[in-house]
Scaffold this motif. Structure first.
Motif, PDB file in Angstrom:
ATOM      1  N   THR A 169      -2.964   5.075  -8.812  1.00 38.66           N
ATOM      2  CA  THR A 169      -3.486   6.836  -8.430  1.00 38.66           C
ATOM      3  C   THR A 169      -2.197   7.188  -7.645  1.00 38.66           C
ATOM      4  N   GLY A 170      -2.477   8.591  -7.457  1.00 39.03           N
ATOM      5  CA  GLY A 170      -1.617   9.091  -6.700  1.00 39.03           C
ATOM      6  C   GLY A 170      -2.242  10.497  -6.478  1.00 39.03           C
ATOM      7  N   PRO A 171      -1.647  11.612  -5.698  1.00 34.10           N
ATOM      8  CA  PRO A 171      -2.076  12.970  -5.290  1.00 34.10           C
ATOM      9  C   PRO A 171      -2.465  13.527  -6.762  1.00 34.10           C
ATOM     10  N   ARG A 172      -3.501  13.983  -6.895  1.00 32.21           N
ATOM     11  CA  ARG A 172      -4.058  14.703  -8.106  1.00 32.21           C
ATOM     12  C   ARG A 172      -3.317  15.588  -8.647  1.00 32.21           C
ATOM     13  N   PHE A 173      -2.585  16.598  -7.779  1.00 32.91           N
ATOM     14  CA  PHE A 173      -1.613  17.573  -8.159  1.00 32.91           C
ATOM     15  C   PHE A 173      -0.394  17.173  -8.734  1.00 32.91           C
ATOM     16  N   MET A 174      -0.066  15.905  -8.546  1.00 29.27           N
ATOM     17  CA  MET A 174       1.356  15.300  -8.931  1.00 29.27           C
ATOM     18  C   MET A 174       1.027  14.501 -10.267  1.00 29.27           C
ATOM     19  N   PHE A 175      -0.222  14.441 -10.995  1.00 34.84           N
ATOM     20  CA  PHE A 175      -0.388  13.550 -12.078  1.00 34.84           C
ATOM     21  C   PHE A 175       0.628  14.029 -13.058  1.00 34.84           C
ATOM     22  N   PRO A 176       0.696  15.226 -13.566  1.00 37.41           N
ATOM     23  CA  PRO A 176       1.749  15.450 -14.643  1.00 37.41           C
ATOM     24  C   PRO A 176       3.033  14.666 -14.380  1.00 37.41           C
ATOM     25  N   GLN A 177       3.708  14.857 -13.232  1.00 37.80           N
ATOM     26  CA  GLN A 177       4.820  14.290 -12.816  1.00 37.80           C
ATOM     27  C   GLN A 177       4.789  12.712 -12.882  1.00 37.80           C
ATOM     28  N   LEU A 178       3.961  12.193 -12.465  1.00 34.25           N
ATOM     29  CA  LEU A 178       3.705  10.668 -12.197  1.00 34.25           C
ATOM     30  C   LEU A 178       3.390  10.055 -13.570  1.00 34.25           C
ATOM     31  N   ARG A 179       2.796  10.668 -14.466  1.00 32.23           N
ATOM     32  CA  ARG A 179       2.516  10.145 -15.816  1.00 32.23           C
ATOM     33  C   ARG A 179       3.696  10.382 -16.647  1.00 32.23           C
ATOM     34  N   ALA A 180       4.557  11.209 -16.210  1.00 32.48           N
ATOM     35  CA  ALA A 180       5.882  11.263 -17.074  1.00 32.48           C
ATOM     36  C   ALA A 180       7.131  10.353 -16.481  1.00 32.48           C
ATOM     37  N   ALA A 181       6.795   9.922 -15.174  1.00 34.35           N
ATOM     38  CA  ALA A 181       7.784   9.230 -14.590  1.00 34.35           C
ATOM     39  C   ALA A 181       7.419   7.629 -15.067  1.00 34.35           C
ATOM     40  N   ALA A 182       6.180   7.462 -15.002  1.00 37.81           N
ATOM     41  CA  ALA A 182       5.675   6.005 -15.431  1.00 37.81           C
ATOM     42  C   ALA A 182       4.809   6.056 -16.545  1.00 37.81           C
ATOM     43  N   PRO A 183       5.014   6.454 -17.714  1.00 38.85           N
ATOM     44  CA  PRO A 183       3.970   6.451 -18.796  1.00 38.85           C
ATOM     45  C   PRO A 183       3.515   4.927 -19.051  1.00 38.85           C
ATOM     46  N   ASP A 184       3.950   3.865 -18.707  1.00 42.31           N
ATOM     47  CA  ASP A 184       3.539   2.670 -18.984  1.00 42.31           C
ATOM     48  C   ASP A 184       2.613   2.200 -17.977  1.00 42.31           C
ATOM     49  N   ALA A 185       2.267   3.080 -16.933  1.00 43.97           N
ATOM     50  CA  ALA A 185       1.241   2.648 -15.949  1.00 43.97           C
ATOM     51  C   ALA A 185      -0.195   3.413 -16.365  1.00 43.97           C
ATOM     52  N   THR A 186      -1.239   2.958 -15.956  1.00 41.21           N
ATOM     53  CA  THR A 186      -2.523   3.458 -16.143  1.00 41.21           C
ATOM     54  C   THR A 186      -2.971   4.427 -14.983  1.00 41.21           C
ATOM     55  N   TRP A 187      -2.769   5.618 -15.029  1.00 37.11           N
ATOM     56  CA  TRP A 187      -2.983   6.627 -14.021  1.00 37.11           C
ATOM     57  C   TRP A 187      -4.583   7.137 -14.078  1.00 37.11           C
ATOM     58  N   ILE A 188      -5.131   6.875 -12.823  1.00 36.29           N
ATOM     59  CA  ILE A 188      -6.745   7.220 -12.877  1.00 36.29           C
ATOM     60  C   ILE A 188      -7.121   8.049 -11.507  1.00 36.29           C
ATOM     61  N   GLU A 189      -7.884   9.114 -11.640  1.00 31.85           N
ATOM     62  CA  GLU A 189      -8.305   9.847 -10.683  1.00 31.85           C
ATOM     63  C   GLU A 189      -9.352   9.373  -9.777  1.00 31.85           C
ATOM     64  N   LYS A 190      -8.603   8.414  -8.520  1.00 31.59           N
ATOM     65  CA  LYS A 190      -9.565   8.124  -7.612  1.00 31.59           C
ATOM     66  C   LYS A 190      -8.839   8.379  -6.180  1.00 31.59           C
ATOM     67  N   ARG A 191      -9.874   8.256  -5.092  1.00 34.35           N
ATOM     68  CA  ARG A 191      -9.245   8.175  -3.930  1.00 34.35           C
ATOM     69  C   ARG A 191      -7.990   7.068  -3.830  1.00 34.35           C
ATOM     70  N   TYR A 192      -8.608   5.810  -4.142  1.00 30.22           N
ATOM     71  CA  TYR A 192      -7.696   4.813  -3.900  1.00 30.22           C
ATOM     72  C   TYR A 192      -8.035   4.044  -5.141  1.00 30.22           C
ATOM     73  N   VAL A 193      -6.829   2.977  -5.585  1.00 35.46           N
ATOM     74  CA  VAL A 193      -7.048   1.912  -6.546  1.00 35.46           C
ATOM     75  C   VAL A 193      -6.528   0.861  -6.231  1.00 35.46           C
ATOM     76  N   MET A 248       0.869  -1.347  -0.034  1.00 35.80           N
ATOM     77  CA  MET A 248       0.058  -0.028  -0.031  1.00 35.80           C
ATOM     78  C   MET A 248       0.976   1.245  -0.051  1.00 35.80           C
ATOM     79  N   THR A 249       0.821   2.085  -0.726  1.00 30.97           N
ATOM     80  CA  THR A 249       1.393   3.611  -1.011  1.00 30.97           C
ATOM     81  C   THR A 249       0.187   4.596  -0.807  1.00 30.97           C
ATOM     82  N   VAL A 250       0.626   5.538   0.076  1.00 29.87           N
ATOM     83  CA  VAL A 250      -0.192   6.722   0.585  1.00 29.87           C
ATOM     84  C   VAL A 250       0.502   8.060  -0.002  1.00 29.87           C
ATOM     85  N   CYS A 251      -0.279   8.982  -0.785  1.00 31.75           N
ATOM     86  CA  CYS A 251       0.069  10.310  -1.212  1.00 31.75           C
ATOM     87  C   CYS A 251       1.339   9.899  -2.071  1.00 31.75           C
TER      88      CYS A 251
END
Length: 237
Positions: A149-173, A128-131
């Motif tokens: 998922t991750g913190p919504r304000f970090m999505f641009p950074q996260l998608r750039a760091a791991a483009p082969d993951a599917t990033w979705i905007e939810k409280r948890y996944v 489990m990862t938080v924030c």
């Protein structure tokens, strides 16, 4: 540990909070205490609080606070908290549940930390990862091909760091044994959902998990943030 049934444990459940060589966000690791609330030790310590039907329902849980050098060095949490880890990377037993929160945003996870994270992930039943703890999972190579998922304000950074993951905007996944949450407060939502799924879903009528979450006014918020729109200028890219 692949044959270990977390829902019906026949031995002690080993829960580990992993602390990197940085300052960890205190609220990120708070959700581990929800697990303590359904443990045999909690019930033993609070006999007058626990209803009679639940007094023999506690789980045998042992908690580990893990860092590279263990008790040889203290670790810092935000708000001035200093703690002494119980286990080092070398002597920590295999963990069944792993929780990791955010460290300082400019800290880079070390090779030793990434190696331990990968080892813990390979043997656990739930990771489990938080924030910003999601960054550690990214750096350790755990999110490739996963829905996370991750913190919504970090999505641009996260998608750039791991483009082969599917990033979705939810409280948890949840994707298999990998559970990821949004920003720090969402760790409680995630842990509550994990506990309900693992120890409450098959129980008819009142159960210890639900009783504990209700007693503590546990969160039950919309997973898609419908009750919490982002402020102007903070939209996910």
């Amino acid at each position: 540990m692949s044959d270990f049934d977390l829902s019906n444990p026949t031995r002690t459940i080993h829960v580990g909070v992993v602390l990197c060589n940085s300052v960890t966000e205190a609220l990120d690791v708070v959700p581990v205490d929800l697990l303590h609330g359904i443990s045999t030790n909690f019930i033993k310590d609070m006999p007058s609080l626990i209803p009679e039907p639940f007094k023999n329902k506690g789980l045998p849980i042992e908690f580990h606070w893990v860092s590279e050098n263990g008790s040889k060095e203290t670790r810092k949490l935000t708000s001035g908290v200093t703690l002494t880890p119980t286990d080092s990377f070398a002597d920590c037993p295999p963990l069944d549940i792993v929780l990791i929160g955010a460290h300082h945003i400019d800290y880079v996870t070390t090779d030793a930390e990434c190696a331990f994270i990968r080892k813990a992930y390979s043997t656990c039943s739930a990771f489990m990862t938080v924030c910003g703890g999601i960054l550690i999972a990214v750096e350790a190579g755990l999110v490739s091909g996963k829905t996370v998922t991750g913190p919504r304000f970090m999505f641009p950074q996260l998608r750039a760091a791991a483009p082969d993951a599917t990033w979705i905007e939810k409280r948890y996944v949840q994707d298999g044994k990998l559970w990821t949450s949004g920003a720090l407060h969402n760790g409680l939502d995630m842990m509550a959902a994990f506990m309900r799924q693992t120890w409450g879903a098959e129980v008819q009528g009142p159960n210890l998990v639900e009783w504990g979450l209700v007693l503590g006014s546990g969160l039950n918020r919309d997973i898609d943030y419908k009750d919490e729109p982002l402020l102007a200028g903070m939209q996910v890219a």
